[in-house]
Design a protein around this motif. Sequence first.
Motif, mmCIF file in Angstrom:
data_model
loop_
_atom_site.group_PDB
_atom_site.id
_atom_site.type_symbol
_atom_site.label_atom_id
_atom_site.label_comp_id
_atom_site.label_asym_id
_atom_site.label_seq_id
_atom_site.Cartn_x
_atom_site.Cartn_y
_atom_site.Cartn_z
ATOM 1 N N ALA A 114 48.659 35.995 -0.815
ATOM 2 C CA ALA A 114 47.823 35.983 -2.016
ATOM 3 C C ALA A 114 46.848 37.152 -2.026
ATOM 4 C CB ALA A 114 47.071 34.658 -2.105
ATOM 5 N N ALA A 115 46.282 37.457 -0.862
ATOM 6 C CA ALA A 115 45.303 38.541 -0.771
ATOM 7 C C ALA A 115 45.945 39.908 -0.949
ATOM 8 C CB ALA A 115 44.575 38.478 0.567
ATOM 9 N N SER A 116 47.242 40.017 -0.633
ATOM 10 C CA SER A 116 47.932 41.317 -0.705
ATOM 11 C C SER A 116 48.268 41.729 -2.126
ATOM 12 C CB SER A 116 49.216 41.268 0.117
ATOM 13 O OG SER A 116 50.221 40.493 -0.540
ATOM 14 N N GLY A 117 48.334 40.764 -3.043
ATOM 15 C CA GLY A 117 48.739 41.068 -4.415
ATOM 16 C C GLY A 117 50.242 41.147 -4.592
ATOM 17 N N LEU A 118 51.008 40.898 -3.548
ATOM 18 C CA LEU A 118 52.464 40.912 -3.630
ATOM 19 C C LEU A 118 52.986 39.548 -4.067
ATOM 20 C CD1 LEU A 118 53.350 42.798 -0.318
ATOM 21 C CD2 LEU A 118 53.376 43.741 -2.635
ATOM 22 N N THR A 119 54.198 39.534 -4.562
ATOM 23 C CA THR A 119 54.880 38.276 -4.861
ATOM 24 C C THR A 119 55.817 37.936 -3.705
ATOM 25 O OG1 THR A 119 56.645 39.440 -6.015
ATOM 26 C CG2 THR A 119 54.772 38.673 -7.329
ATOM 27 N N ALA A 120 56.234 36.690 -3.656
ATOM 28 C CA ALA A 120 57.073 36.234 -2.552
ATOM 29 C C ALA A 120 58.367 37.038 -2.437
ATOM 30 C CB ALA A 120 57.387 34.741 -2.722
ATOM 31 N N ASP A 121 58.949 37.418 -3.567
ATOM 32 C CA ASP A 121 60.231 38.114 -3.501
ATOM 33 C C ASP A 121 60.108 39.569 -3.045
ATOM 34 O OD1 ASP A 121 59.072 39.133 -5.765
ATOM 35 O OD2 ASP A 121 60.692 38.563 -7.135
ATOM 36 N N GLU A 122 58.865 40.039 -2.844
ATOM 37 C CA GLU A 122 58.684 41.404 -2.347
ATOM 38 C C GLU A 122 58.594 41.457 -0.822
ATOM 39 O OE1 GLU A 122 56.145 44.038 -5.265
ATOM 40 O OE2 GLU A 122 55.250 42.026 -5.203
ATOM 41 N N ILE A 123 58.489 40.326 -0.156
ATOM 42 C CA ILE A 123 58.436 40.292 1.310
ATOM 43 C C ILE A 123 59.855 40.302 1.864
ATOM 44 C CG2 ILE A 123 57.717 38.977 3.332
ATOM 45 C CD1 ILE A 123 55.377 40.126 1.819
ATOM 46 N N ASP A 124 60.175 41.302 2.688
ATOM 47 C CA ASP A 124 61.536 41.385 3.221
ATOM 48 C C ASP A 124 61.606 41.246 4.743
ATOM 49 O OD1 ASP A 124 60.425 43.874 3.801
ATOM 50 O OD2 ASP A 124 61.645 44.952 2.335
ATOM 51 N N MET A 125 60.488 40.901 5.378
ATOM 52 C CA MET A 125 60.499 40.648 6.820
ATOM 53 C C MET A 125 59.366 39.702 7.174
ATOM 54 S SD MET A 125 60.187 43.319 10.051
ATOM 55 C CE MET A 125 61.957 43.447 10.367
ATOM 56 N N VAL A 126 59.648 38.736 8.030
ATOM 57 C CA VAL A 126 58.633 37.821 8.556
ATOM 58 C C VAL A 126 58.761 37.787 10.065
ATOM 59 C CG1 VAL A 126 57.692 35.479 8.553
ATOM 60 C CG2 VAL A 126 58.763 36.385 6.477
ATOM 61 N N LEU A 127 57.654 38.068 10.740
ATOM 62 C CA LEU A 127 57.624 37.990 12.204
ATOM 63 C C LEU A 127 56.523 37.025 12.611
ATOM 64 C CD1 LEU A 127 57.815 41.345 11.404
ATOM 65 C CD2 LEU A 127 58.609 41.313 13.759
ATOM 66 N N VAL A 128 56.861 36.070 13.466
ATOM 67 C CA VAL A 128 55.878 35.131 13.976
ATOM 68 C C VAL A 128 55.804 35.274 15.487
ATOM 69 C CG1 VAL A 128 55.209 32.717 14.264
ATOM 70 C CG2 VAL A 128 56.190 33.482 12.096
ATOM 71 N N ALA A 129 54.628 35.675 15.970
ATOM 72 C CA ALA A 129 54.378 35.762 17.406
ATOM 73 C C ALA A 129 53.846 34.415 17.871
ATOM 74 C CB ALA A 129 53.374 36.864 17.704
ATOM 75 N N THR A 130 54.537 33.784 18.803
ATOM 76 C CA THR A 130 54.111 32.485 19.323
ATOM 77 C C THR A 130 54.758 32.234 20.677
ATOM 78 O OG1 THR A 130 53.925 30.120 18.844
ATOM 79 C CG2 THR A 130 55.975 31.208 18.180
ATOM 80 N N CYS A 131 54.088 31.435 21.501
ATOM 81 C CA CYS A 131 54.686 31.001 22.765
ATOM 82 C C CYS A 131 54.686 29.482 22.883
ATOM 83 C CB CYS A 131 53.953 31.628 23.958
ATOM 84 S SG CYS A 131 52.243 31.071 24.163
ATOM 85 N N THR A 132 54.291 28.787 21.800
ATOM 86 C CA THR A 132 54.163 27.337 21.880
ATOM 87 C C THR A 132 55.025 26.601 20.858
ATOM 88 O OG1 THR A 132 52.170 27.459 20.497
ATOM 89 C CG2 THR A 132 51.846 27.392 22.881
ATOM 90 N N ALA A 133 55.962 27.281 20.233
ATOM 91 C CA ALA A 133 56.873 26.601 19.308
ATOM 92 C C ALA A 133 57.785 25.667 20.093
ATOM 93 C CB ALA A 133 57.698 27.619 18.544
#
Length: 313
Positions: free
Chosen positions: A66-85
Amino acid sequence: MGLGARIAALTHYQPATELTNDQLATTLDTSDDWIRRRVGIRSRRIASMAETVDQMALQAATKALAASGLTADEIDMVLVATCTAVERSPNMAARVAHGLGLQSPAVLDINVVCAGFTHALATAQHAIMAGSATNALVIGADQFTSVADWTDRSTAILVGDGAGAAVVRASDRDEIGPVVWGSFPAMNRAVRIEGIPSRFSQDGQTVYRWATTELPSIAIRACEVAGVAVNDLGAIVLHQANMRIIESFVKRLGVTKAVVATDIADSGNTSAASVPMAFSKLVENRMVQAGEPVLLFGFGGNLSYAGQVVLCP
């Protein structure tokens, strides 16, 4: 296509439930004074049953998008850093992408423990610079309390839960400096999350010596490759492991002017979430200005490290 990458938005999410030192002292042989003197923590946040790693990541990511001003269809990569999933598949990134209604992004989970976010940020930057992505969501999220040994006062006093997220976009100039990353494989067992059920343990003195003697020179190198003098930094955001480590690390850097993130005091050690959460709070509280250079430096399990200088969004 842009030649570089920049952070366009930065947000965080923390559970509402607070666990104070005095509350810990009712079940452990410890006290508020002892914890503050030893690690500099006053309190930490504890996730509820519903605040799983993917849900905390989704909360932070929703705010960042929301803060970026982008729409959902403009995101083409998601990275989640985690060690507790807990779940292996679908991974946390795929769950976040589904929760946001994204169309067809690349979805990667990255486990480099407390250095996870800075590794993920560099990975997103590299993908954008290679032309494989245009807009990426980079998230650090951990429910570190889920792997706590609540009978061990040396580690139970440290852990907290939360998430931080950044939107990284292609840019006509690179506002994310080259990453300096690596590890010390011979010492990899100094930080452990092992067993069934998994439990966090560490050789605290080994980690302290490593972090305060080996890592400052690496952080200085991250500044050098970015072309930024240490004393020109607007802020320094280290992994929030321990206040004594942060203070010693910064002293060895020889910094005199930069704002130093100390979110450890009220959030505890949130592993991969610690760097983006601490950075987000500095920005939210206007303690660092847009365009100022900021050193991000994650370190911890494996013993891994990754640092880069970014321009504040």
